[in-house]
Scaffold this active site. Sequence first.
Site, short mmCIF file in Angstrom:
data_model
loop_
_atom_site.label_atom_id
_atom_site.label_comp_id
_atom_site.label_asym_id
_atom_site.label_seq_id
_atom_site.Cartn_x
_atom_site.Cartn_y
_atom_site.Cartn_z
N GLY A 66 0.79 -1.23 0.00
CA GLY A 66 0.00 0.00 0.00
C GLY A 66 0.82 1.27 0.00
CB SER A 67 -0.37 4.74 0.50
OG SER A 67 0.23 5.99 0.75
#
Lengths: 137, 390
Positions: A66-67
């Site tokens: 993810g980010s």
Amino acid sequence: MKYKILHARPILFNREVIEGTVLKSPTPISPLGDIDPKTGEIIDPRSAIKGQKITEKILVAPYFRGSTVGSYVLFALTKYGTAPKAIIVGRIDPMLVAGCVLGNIPLLELRTYEEIPSNVLVILKKTNNEVEVHVKY
Amino acid sequence: MVFLSKKEERILEGEEGEAARLAMRTIVKVGEALGADRLVEIKHAHVSGVSYLNIGDPGLEFIEHLANLDARIRVFGTINPLSFDLDSPHEFNITVEEYEKQLRIINALKKMGFKPTFTCTPYYIRKPSLGEHLAWGESSAVAYANIVYGARTNKEGGPIALLSAIIGRIYYSGLHLTENRIPRIYFKTTFNISNTVEAGLLGYIIGKLSKGRTAYLENNIQWKESWVKAYAAAIGTTSDNPLTIIGNVSPETNLFNKEYIEEEITITREDLEEAYNDLVDSDSREQVVFFGCPHLGLEELRELVRTTKGYDKPIIVSTSRYIYAKAVEENLVKKLEEKGIKIIKDTCPIVSRLFKPNTTVKTNSTKASFYLKRLRKVKTILSDYGETGG
């Protein structure tokens, strides 16, 4: 009492011994979106450990995803007092390493992480150039 | 093992303060994890992840933590767009709390020495040069710096770019090394591209097929700046490696060596068609037109003035406040407004709530089409400048 010993690579580990209960996620974790830093709860609706708290646990996962903002979430866990005692993953990545430095969270890489069952007690012991993961049965 | 200079050792030991120590420790540890054996000095850090809607309270807490530790950046530092235009926040559907927390983030970054640029086009503000090292976030800018200027930067996450600004260094790995800039996959096209939409679709396809490798694109024609921007932005949606060496565009075509090429692929118009169908909702009719992903430069604004003749749907364009000020001087803003074009700055529709879900948007940007669908749940149509109200 029987122990199985696994040998992990210390990425960040500045203590002699850490003892704790395992919380294992069978799927990768994205700190941004999957964890509520204010409560330490897993909030990803598709996660097998949804609703459980990572706080004070030895958090085990295949890897993080993810980010890159996830690094800030790991920092916030420590700030809010909701951090796990340590994180063990099959494979590290820059977002996780950076987040664990910022949050001062011990981090181990262990290819055979799957051999650690959930909810058991483990003892992480520093040796010369590795960390032994003692899994209690 | 990351080997450090005497100066770097001293920073790691805290001689230059707690913020620098924390930054050095993080960069070294991540460098170790990536197999780097040293650090490299950078000239410019560009930080993504500064919008409160993106980084939330954890990001705010960390950035303020650094500012409170008296962190100061050592290199030229710029920052990515926000979730609203600072001069018209009320148009962007944000709460008072979101507005106030965004201002706190900006103030903390300014205190550290970052320029309040709020743009994904930092190369207009400080032009990179061939071979220099950067630590940039924002995939479209990273690709543009590598492709057009031959500057060396990996795609760094927001936190890493921020910390590297504080120590003026980044780990020496990935695209910082010449060996990783040598093309391994070769692309030819059966057509010459002629507009931004085609350039974007080509970047989207090449990113997908390169599978992390540096690519070479055979090309003999002149590319407009807007085409390279569209290409660079699109490759970031499908690939982690932002470097394509483009013939007649990139300064590093000398790195091409046939012996290193592992695969050769020819791209046809049918491939473009297929990518187009992947990205657009062809059954919709647009309700609004959007240009400015990446933020428009002066040349693109001039082109819009030339080609747009009024339209029955609203046209919105986004740019940086830096370019906006220059556009005011050139009288471009007035001319665009006379054509009914609305200009927003500091932000864009991808990172803001400007467009409501299910709106149909016509844009010339492959990147915008890709992310507007995923992040904003809007429908998109791809079309070039000249085809809009011309």
